[in-house]
Design an enzyme around this catalytic site. Structure first.
Site, PDB file in Angstrom:
ATOM      1  CG  ASN A 256       4.860   8.589 -11.352  1.00 25.04           C
ATOM      2  OD1 ASN A 256       5.950   8.993 -10.942  1.00 25.04           O
ATOM      3  ND2 ASN A 256       3.744   8.712 -10.662  1.00 25.04           N
TER       4      ASN A 256
ATOM      5  CE  LYS B  20       3.406   5.616  -8.563  1.00 31.80           C
ATOM      6  NZ  LYS B  20       2.234   5.095  -7.920  1.00 31.80           N
TER       7      LYS B  20
ATOM      8  CG  HIS C 218       0.455  10.788  -8.787  1.00 34.23           C
ATOM      9  ND1 HIS C 218       0.185  10.015  -7.680  1.00 34.23           N
ATOM     10  CD2 HIS C 218       0.578   9.939  -9.825  1.00 34.23           C
ATOM     11  CE1 HIS C 218       0.158   8.746  -8.041  1.00 34.23           C
ATOM     12  NE2 HIS C 218       0.398   8.663  -9.349  1.00 34.23           N
TER      13      HIS C 218
ATOM     14  CD  GLU D  24       1.466   7.491  -5.412  1.00 36.97           C
ATOM     15  OE1 GLU D  24       2.541   7.952  -5.824  1.00 36.97           O
ATOM     16  OE2 GLU D  24       1.004   6.397  -5.797  1.00 36.97           O
TER      17      GLU D  24
ATOM     18  CD  GLU E 189      -2.525   8.214 -12.675  1.00 35.75           C
ATOM     19  OE1 GLU E 189      -1.872   7.312 -13.187  1.00 35.75           O
ATOM     20  OE2 GLU E 189      -2.105   8.931 -11.754  1.00 35.75           O
TER      21      GLU E 189
ATOM     22  N   GLY F 103      -1.601   1.188  -8.255  1.00 43.37           N
ATOM     23  CA  GLY F 103      -0.726   0.306  -7.470  1.00 43.37           C
ATOM     24  C   GLY F 103      -1.448  -0.849  -6.821  1.00 43.37           C
TER      25      GLY F 103
ATOM     26  CB  SER G 122      -3.311  -1.667 -12.072  1.00 45.69           C
ATOM     27  OG  SER G 122      -3.211  -1.394 -10.685  1.00 45.69           O
TER      28      SER G 122
ATOM     29  N   GLY H 288       2.762   3.418 -13.472  1.00 43.67           N
ATOM     30  CA  GLY H 288       3.615   3.449 -12.286  1.00 43.67           C
ATOM     31  C   GLY H 288       4.476   2.195 -12.209  1.00 43.67           C
TER      32      GLY H 288
END
Ligand code: PEP
Length: 234
Positions: free
Chosen positions: A5, A7, A88, A90, A157, A163, A195, A216
């Site tokens: 991903n 992003k 996701h 975010e 996740e 992250g 991570s 990510g």
């Protein structure tokens, strides 16, 4: 199944550069990456004829209409995109994505021939207060109500592991993935994300009921994404 991903990263030149490096190192590895939406068409053209797949980071559930700023499954299919990341954390946090819209988006993907990668995960405070399972169950409920579980890819996740460099332990992953398996199907592909990097990928992917990873930060460079995929394929 390893999905990168990207992003909001990589402009056109970097996107094409990393795609070329991935294609060159891919061999038999099963890999997909999700570039920024404006570069999806270009990315699909670049990977055509290779085993590298392109995913979108989001998609809307309606096929057309008065929805300024959105794009549909049809638009993604037309470009050659094969999967879409949905819900996701975010997007849930910054763009008001709800589990109901995640369910509708997943259904639109399946109806239109795209594989939905449905993201779920609890926050740190939810885990610390012992509510992780409850949260996951609530996020999944609307999705499973209108979608056949065997057709879904679900990415667990934990938000606190995204992250942050803070991995869930193999025990925490195993416990949640066993719970997810019990609530879905033997055919549902269950990914872990949070991570994951080249050093911990083999351990994470060795956990029972983990069928792949959503990556990510470590997916931004071809070298580290290929190293993760290689570690897993061993
Ligand atoms: C993600 O954003 O889905 C993710 C897992 O990020 P990272 O690997 O950087 O934790």
């Amino acid at each position: 199944m390893i999905i990168g991903n990207w992003k909001l990263n990589h402009l056109k030149a970097q996107t094409l550069e990393v795609l070329d490096q991935l294609i060159a190192g891919l061999g038999d590895l099963e890999l997909a990456v999700a570039p920024v939406v404006t570069l999806l068409g270009l990315a699909c053209e670049r990977v055509r004829g290779t085993k590298l797949k392109i995913a979108a980071q989001n998609v809307f559930y309606a096929s057309h209409g008065a929805y300024t700023g959105e794009w549909s499954v049809g638009h993604l299919k037309e470009l050659g995109v094969s999967m879409a990341i949905i819900g996701h954390s975010e997007r849930r946090q910054y763009f008001c994505e709800t589990s109901e819209s995640v369910a509708q988006k997943s259904k639109a993907c399946l109806d239109g021939g795209l594989t939905p990668i449905v993201c779920i995960g609890e926050s740190l405070s939810e885990r610390e207060s012992g509510k992780a399972r409850q949260v996951i169950e609530k996020q999944l409920e609307p999705v499973l109500k209108i979608n056949p579980p065997e057709k879904l890819v679900i990415a667990y996740e934990p938000v606190w592991a995204i992250g942050t460099g803070k991995n869930a332990t193999p025990e925490e992953i195993q416990e949640m993935h066993a719970f997810l398996r019990a609530h879905t199907s033997t055919k549902t592909r269950l990914l872990y994300g949070g991570s994951v990097n080249a050093n911990n990928a083999a351990q994470v992917l060795g956990v029972p009921n983990v069928d792949g990873a959503l990556v990510g930060g470590a997916s931004l460079e071809a070298r580290s994404l290929l190293a993760i995929a290689r570690a897993v394929s061993k």
